[in-house]
Design a protein around this motif. Sequence first.
Motif, PDB file in Angstrom:
ATOM      1  N   LYS A   1       3.106  18.888 -15.677  1.00 57.83           N
ATOM      2  CA  LYS A   1       2.622  19.030 -17.053  1.00 57.83           C
ATOM      3  C   LYS A   1       1.634  20.184 -17.166  1.00 57.83           C
ATOM      4  CE  LYS A   1       3.118  14.203 -18.439  1.00 57.83           C
ATOM      5  NZ  LYS A   1       2.400  12.978 -18.795  1.00 57.83           N
ATOM      6  N   VAL A   2       0.703  20.253 -16.229  1.00 58.07           N
ATOM      7  CA  VAL A   2      -0.304  21.318 -16.245  1.00 58.07           C
ATOM      8  C   VAL A   2       0.370  22.677 -16.076  1.00 58.07           C
ATOM      9  CG1 VAL A   2      -2.276  22.301 -14.998  1.00 58.07           C
ATOM     10  CG2 VAL A   2      -2.213  19.855 -15.491  1.00 58.07           C
ATOM     11  N   ASP A   3       1.319  22.772 -15.159  1.00 61.95           N
ATOM     12  CA  ASP A   3       2.049  24.027 -14.964  1.00 61.95           C
ATOM     13  C   ASP A   3       2.794  24.433 -16.234  1.00 61.95           C
ATOM     14  OD1 ASP A   3       1.124  24.237 -12.373  1.00 61.95           O
ATOM     15  OD2 ASP A   3       2.992  23.539 -11.449  1.00 61.95           O
TER      16      ASP A   3
ATOM     17  N   LEU B   1       0.830  -1.207   0.000  1.00 61.51           N
ATOM     18  CA  LEU B   1       0.000   0.000   0.000  1.00 61.51           C
ATOM     19  C   LEU B   1       0.867   1.260   0.000  1.00 61.51           C
ATOM     20  CD1 LEU B   1      -2.860  -1.004   2.453  1.00 61.51           C
ATOM     21  CD2 LEU B   1      -3.013  -0.707  -0.027  1.00 61.51           C
ATOM     22  N   LEU B   2       1.950   1.243   0.747  1.00 58.33           N
ATOM     23  CA  LEU B   2       2.856   2.385   0.767  1.00 58.33           C
ATOM     24  C   LEU B   2       3.529   2.591  -0.589  1.00 58.33           C
ATOM     25  CD1 LEU B   2       4.480   2.047   4.302  1.00 58.33           C
ATOM     26  CD2 LEU B   2       2.899   3.821   3.512  1.00 58.33           C
ATOM     27  N   ILE B   3       3.883   1.495  -1.228  1.00 57.66           N
ATOM     28  CA  ILE B   3       4.492   1.586  -2.561  1.00 57.66           C
ATOM     29  C   ILE B   3       3.486   2.161  -3.558  1.00 57.66           C
ATOM     30  CG2 ILE B   3       5.328   0.206  -4.517  1.00 57.66           C
ATOM     31  CD1 ILE B   3       6.684  -1.623  -2.383  1.00 57.66           C
ATOM     32  N   LYS B   4       2.253   1.672  -3.519  1.00 56.47           N
ATOM     33  CA  LYS B   4       1.222   2.185  -4.424  1.00 56.47           C
ATOM     34  C   LYS B   4       0.952   3.661  -4.161  1.00 56.47           C
ATOM     35  CE  LYS B   4      -1.114  -2.050  -5.603  1.00 56.47           C
ATOM     36  NZ  LYS B   4      -2.367  -2.732  -5.837  1.00 56.47           N
ATOM     37  N   LEU B   5       0.931   4.033  -2.899  1.00 57.05           N
ATOM     38  CA  LEU B   5       0.709   5.430  -2.532  1.00 57.05           C
ATOM     39  C   LEU B   5       1.843   6.307  -3.070  1.00 57.05           C
ATOM     40  CD1 LEU B   5      -1.026   7.467  -0.978  1.00 57.05           C
ATOM     41  CD2 LEU B   5       0.302   6.915   1.054  1.00 57.05           C
ATOM     42  N   ALA B   6       3.064   5.844  -2.942  1.00 56.45           N
ATOM     43  CA  ALA B   6       4.222   6.589  -3.453  1.00 56.45           C
ATOM     44  C   ALA B   6       4.145   6.723  -4.976  1.00 56.45           C
ATOM     45  CB  ALA B   6       5.512   5.905  -3.032  1.00 56.45           C
ATOM     46  N   GLU B   7       3.735   5.648  -5.650  1.00 54.24           N
ATOM     47  CA  GLU B   7       3.598   5.695  -7.105  1.00 54.24           C
ATOM     48  C   GLU B   7       2.536   6.710  -7.514  1.00 54.24           C
ATOM     49  OE1 GLU B   7       2.741   1.625  -8.029  1.00 54.24           O
ATOM     50  OE2 GLU B   7       4.847   1.045  -8.079  1.00 54.24           O
ATOM     51  N   LYS B   8       1.415   6.714  -6.827  1.00 49.51           N
ATOM     52  CA  LYS B   8       0.330   7.663  -7.118  1.00 49.51           C
ATOM     53  C   LYS B   8       0.788   9.097  -6.878  1.00 49.51           C
ATOM     54  CE  LYS B   8      -2.858   4.802  -8.324  1.00 49.51           C
ATOM     55  NZ  LYS B   8      -3.305   4.753  -9.699  1.00 49.51           N
ATOM     56  N   GLU B   9       1.580   9.297  -5.842  1.00 50.23           N
ATOM     57  CA  GLU B   9       2.090  10.630  -5.545  1.00 50.23           C
ATOM     58  C   GLU B   9       3.025  11.102  -6.664  1.00 50.23           C
ATOM     59  OE1 GLU B   9       4.604  12.943  -2.103  1.00 50.23           O
ATOM     60  OE2 GLU B   9       3.424  11.188  -1.533  1.00 50.23           O
ATOM     61  N   CYS B  10       3.860  10.217  -7.157  1.00 46.99           N
ATOM     62  CA  CYS B  10       4.756  10.554  -8.269  1.00 46.99           C
ATOM     63  C   CYS B  10       3.953  10.890  -9.528  1.00 46.99           C
ATOM     64  CB  CYS B  10       5.720   9.410  -8.564  1.00 46.99           C
ATOM     65  SG  CYS B  10       7.020   9.227  -7.340  1.00 46.99           S
ATOM     66  N   GLU B  11       2.909  10.111  -9.794  1.00 51.55           N
ATOM     67  CA  GLU B  11       2.057  10.370 -10.946  1.00 51.55           C
ATOM     68  C   GLU B  11       1.373  11.727 -10.810  1.00 51.55           C
ATOM     69  OE1 GLU B  11      -0.678   7.098 -11.300  1.00 51.55           O
ATOM     70  OE2 GLU B  11       0.926   5.640 -11.586  1.00 51.55           O
TER      71      GLU B  11
ATOM     72  N   LEU C   1       2.052  23.594 -19.316  1.00 50.70           N
ATOM     73  CA  LEU C   1       1.069  24.023 -20.314  1.00 50.70           C
ATOM     74  C   LEU C   1       0.572  25.431 -20.033  1.00 50.70           C
ATOM     75  CD1 LEU C   1      -0.990  20.758 -20.867  1.00 50.70           C
ATOM     76  CD2 LEU C   1       0.401  21.971 -22.547  1.00 50.70           C
ATOM     77  N   GLU C   2       0.342  25.736 -18.765  1.00 53.29           N
ATOM     78  CA  GLU C   2      -0.113  27.085 -18.401  1.00 53.29           C
ATOM     79  C   GLU C   2       0.937  28.126 -18.792  1.00 53.29           C
ATOM     80  OE1 GLU C   2      -1.665  29.718 -14.617  1.00 53.29           O
ATOM     81  OE2 GLU C   2      -1.354  27.578 -14.348  1.00 53.29           O
ATOM     82  N   ILE C   3       2.194  27.831 -18.532  1.00 52.77           N
ATOM     83  CA  ILE C   3       3.274  28.754 -18.895  1.00 52.77           C
ATOM     84  C   ILE C   3       3.343  28.932 -20.409  1.00 52.77           C
ATOM     85  CG2 ILE C   3       5.795  29.016 -18.932  1.00 52.77           C
ATOM     86  CD1 ILE C   3       5.738  27.603 -16.119  1.00 52.77           C
ATOM     87  N   ALA C   4       3.247  27.826 -21.147  1.00 52.81           N
ATOM     88  CA  ALA C   4       3.320  27.888 -22.607  1.00 52.81           C
ATOM     89  C   ALA C   4       2.156  28.683 -23.189  1.00 52.81           C
ATOM     90  CB  ALA C   4       3.343  26.469 -23.192  1.00 52.81           C
ATOM     91  N   VAL C   5       0.947  28.413 -22.706  1.00 53.98           N
ATOM     92  CA  VAL C   5      -0.233  29.121 -23.211  1.00 53.98           C
ATOM     93  C   VAL C   5      -0.151  30.604 -22.865  1.00 53.98           C
ATOM     94  CG1 VAL C   5      -2.738  29.365 -22.967  1.00 53.98           C
ATOM     95  CG2 VAL C   5      -1.732  27.099 -23.271  1.00 53.98           C
ATOM     96  N   THR C   6       0.265  30.914 -21.651  1.00 51.34           N
ATOM     97  CA  THR C   6       0.396  32.309 -21.248  1.00 51.34           C
ATOM     98  C   THR C   6       1.408  33.031 -22.133  1.00 51.34           C
ATOM     99  OG1 THR C   6      -0.190  31.769 -18.962  1.00 51.34           O
ATOM    100  CG2 THR C   6       0.949  33.845 -19.323  1.00 51.34           C
ATOM    101  N   ALA C   7       2.528  32.384 -22.423  1.00 56.04           N
ATOM    102  CA  ALA C   7       3.549  32.986 -23.283  1.00 56.04           C
ATOM    103  C   ALA C   7       2.997  33.242 -24.686  1.00 56.04           C
ATOM    104  CB  ALA C   7       4.782  32.094 -23.351  1.00 56.04           C
ATOM    105  N   MET C   8       2.223  32.305 -25.216  1.00 54.15           N
ATOM    106  CA  MET C   8       1.628  32.493 -26.540  1.00 54.15           C
ATOM    107  C   MET C   8       0.605  33.623 -26.526  1.00 54.15           C
ATOM    108  SD  MET C   8       1.270  28.707 -28.212  1.00 54.15           S
ATOM    109  CE  MET C   8       0.644  27.827 -26.803  1.00 54.15           C
TER     110      MET C   8
END
Length: 85
Positions: free
Chosen positions: A25-27, A8-18, A29-36
């Motif tokens: 990725k979202v950050d 469970l701890l391993i799965k939790l760590a994997e989910k946190e990394c994801e 994209l926000e920077i790229a869109v703002t720059a455009m």
Amino acid sequence: MKNLIAELLIKLAEKECEAEALIAKVDALEIAVTAMLERMSRDQQQDIALLLKTAISRADDPAAPKPTSRLLYDYVEKIVQQSPG
């Protein structure tokens, strides 16, 4: 029992990394869109914002809770407002 907790701890760590990767990725994209958007005129920015809001409305699932749409609209506005245009 220890094995179950370890798994469970391993799965939790994997989910946190994801989750961290998704946030990055979202950050990015926000920077790229703002720059455009900064390179566009204010009218063009508003046109893009309207197109995005229209696309969100069309893609909106009637079964989905409406706060999701409101959140998307708010973020589109935030990105457009960040651009000095």
